[in-house]
Design an enzyme around this catalytic site. Structure first.
Site, PDB file in Angstrom:
ATOM      1  CD  GLU A  54     106.845  34.437  31.583  1.00 15.70           C
ATOM      2  OE1 GLU A  54     107.403  35.016  30.735  1.00 15.70           O
ATOM      3  OE2 GLU A  54     105.704  34.596  31.551  1.00 15.70           O
ATOM      4  CG  ASP A  58     115.766  33.535  30.932  1.00 14.39           C
ATOM      5  OD1 ASP A  58     115.608  32.658  29.770  1.00 14.39           O
ATOM      6  OD2 ASP A  58     116.499  34.288  30.676  1.00 14.39           O
ATOM      7  CG  ASN A 127     106.160  32.445  28.623  1.00 15.91           C
ATOM      8  OD1 ASN A 127     107.295  32.119  28.285  1.00 15.91           O
ATOM      9  ND2 ASN A 127     105.326  33.092  27.701  1.00 15.91           N
ATOM     10  CD  GLU A 130     111.506  31.173  30.648  1.00 15.49           C
ATOM     11  OE1 GLU A 130     112.482  31.110  29.705  1.00 15.49           O
ATOM     12  OE2 GLU A 130     111.007  32.037  30.628  1.00 15.49           O
TER      13      GLU A 130
END
Length: 255
Positions: A54, A58, A127, A130
C-alpha cells in the site's frame, strides 16, 4: 462458494504475473496474516499482508496520476491540477474503482473481518487498489502500472471531474471539495462542530461551524452553516468556507 481463481483476476487486470506471490500479497489483508501467524497455519515467510505494498502503491499512483494530468491539461494552473489529482487518488475514488473491479471477491482476510463485511468496505478496497498497483509495478515495471492506472482510475473519470471543476461545482460534494482544498493548499482536515440546535422536533434547525485542523484538534474557524439537518448544515458550512478560501486566494494573487 470459494473465491474465484487468480487467473480470472489477472484477465480482468490485463496482466499475467510472473511473480505470483506479489499478487497474493497485494490481496492479503493484515487480519489474515495475523491469524496465520497466531495459528501457525503458514510458515513465517508467508505472514505478509499488503500494508507495505500500500505504501509503495500510494506513491506510484500519485506519480502516475500527476504525470497524466500534467500531459492532458497543460492549460491548467497548479492549484487546479492539484485538486484533480486529490480527487483521483482519494480513498473514496480508489475504493470505487476497486469495487468496479470486484476486488473484494479476491481479497484474503481473516474470519472476523470477513464477518464484518470487509469485502465491501471502501477503505479496504482502496488499500487493495494501492497494493495492486505496487505489485504490478514490481512485477512488470512502470509502464504496466501506468496502463492499469490510466485505464481504470483516470480515463473513465477525469474529463467529468475537470468539467465539474471548471464549472465551479464541488467535485463530489462541498465537504469533499473542502477537504481536498485544505489537503492541497494548507494541509490538515476540516473539523465540524455543532454549535446550536433549535426549534421543535418537526422543524429542527442546526448550526455547524467548520474549523481548519492541522493536528487533530479544532483550529481556526472557517465558516458557519445552518440547515434542517446536521448534514445539511455541514454542507452549507463547507460551501461558505470554500467561497471564503477561494476569494482570499484570488485576492492574494492580485497583490
Amino acid at each position: 462458494m470459494g473465491q474465484p481463481s487468480l487467473e480470472t483476476l489477472e484477465r480482468a487486470l490485463g496482466h499475467r504475473f510472473g511473480q505470483q506471490h506479489l499478487l497474493v500479497q497485494a490481496l492479503t489483508h493484515s487480519s489474515l496474516a495475523h491469524e496465520q501467524h497466531l495459528t501457525g497455519e503458514a510458515p513465517a515467510e508467508l505472514h505478509q499482508d499488503n500494508e507495505q505494498l500500500e505504501f509503495l502503491g500510494d506513491a506510484v499512483i500519485g506519480l502516475l496520476v500527476g504525470e497524466s494530468l500534467f500531459r492532458r491539461f497543460p492549460q491548467l494552473q497548479e492549484g487546479e491540477l492539484t485538486r484533480l489529482r486529490a480527487a483521483l487518488v482519494s480513498r473514496k475514488h480508489l475504493g470505487h474503482v476497486g469495487a468496479k473491479l470486484r476486488l473484494g471477491r479476491y481479497m484474503r482476510m481473516g474470519k472476523g473481518e470477513e464477518r464484518s463485511g470487509g469485502r465491501k468496505k471502501a477503505a479496504l478496497l482502496a488499500n487493495c487498489m494501492e497494493a495492486l498497483v505496487a505489485a504490478l509495478y514490481l512485477d512488470a515495471g512502470l509502464e504496466t502500472a501506468r496502463a492499469f492506472v490510466e485505464r481504470h482510475a483516470v480515463e473513465p473519470y477525469v474529463e467529468d471531474l475537470q468539467k465539474e471543476m471548471l464549472e465551479g461545482r464541488a467535485m463530489g460534494d462541498h465537504k469533499s471539495a473542502l477537504q481536498e482544498y485544505l489537503q492541497a493548499y494548507k494541509g490538515g482536515q476540516p473539523v465540524y462542530i455543532l454549535k446550536k440546535e433549535s426549534g421543535p422536533d418537526h422543524r429542527k434547525k442546526f448550526t455547524v461551524e467548520v474549523h481548519h485542523s492541522a493536528n487533530g484538534s479544532a483550529g481556526m474557524a472557517l465558516a458557519r452553516g445552518t440547515g434542517t439537518s446536521r448534514k445539511k448544515a455541514e454542507q452549507e458550512a463547507a460551501r461558505r468556507a470554500l467561497e471564503k478560501l477561494r476569494a482570499a486566494a484570488v485576492e492574494a494573487s492580485h497583490d
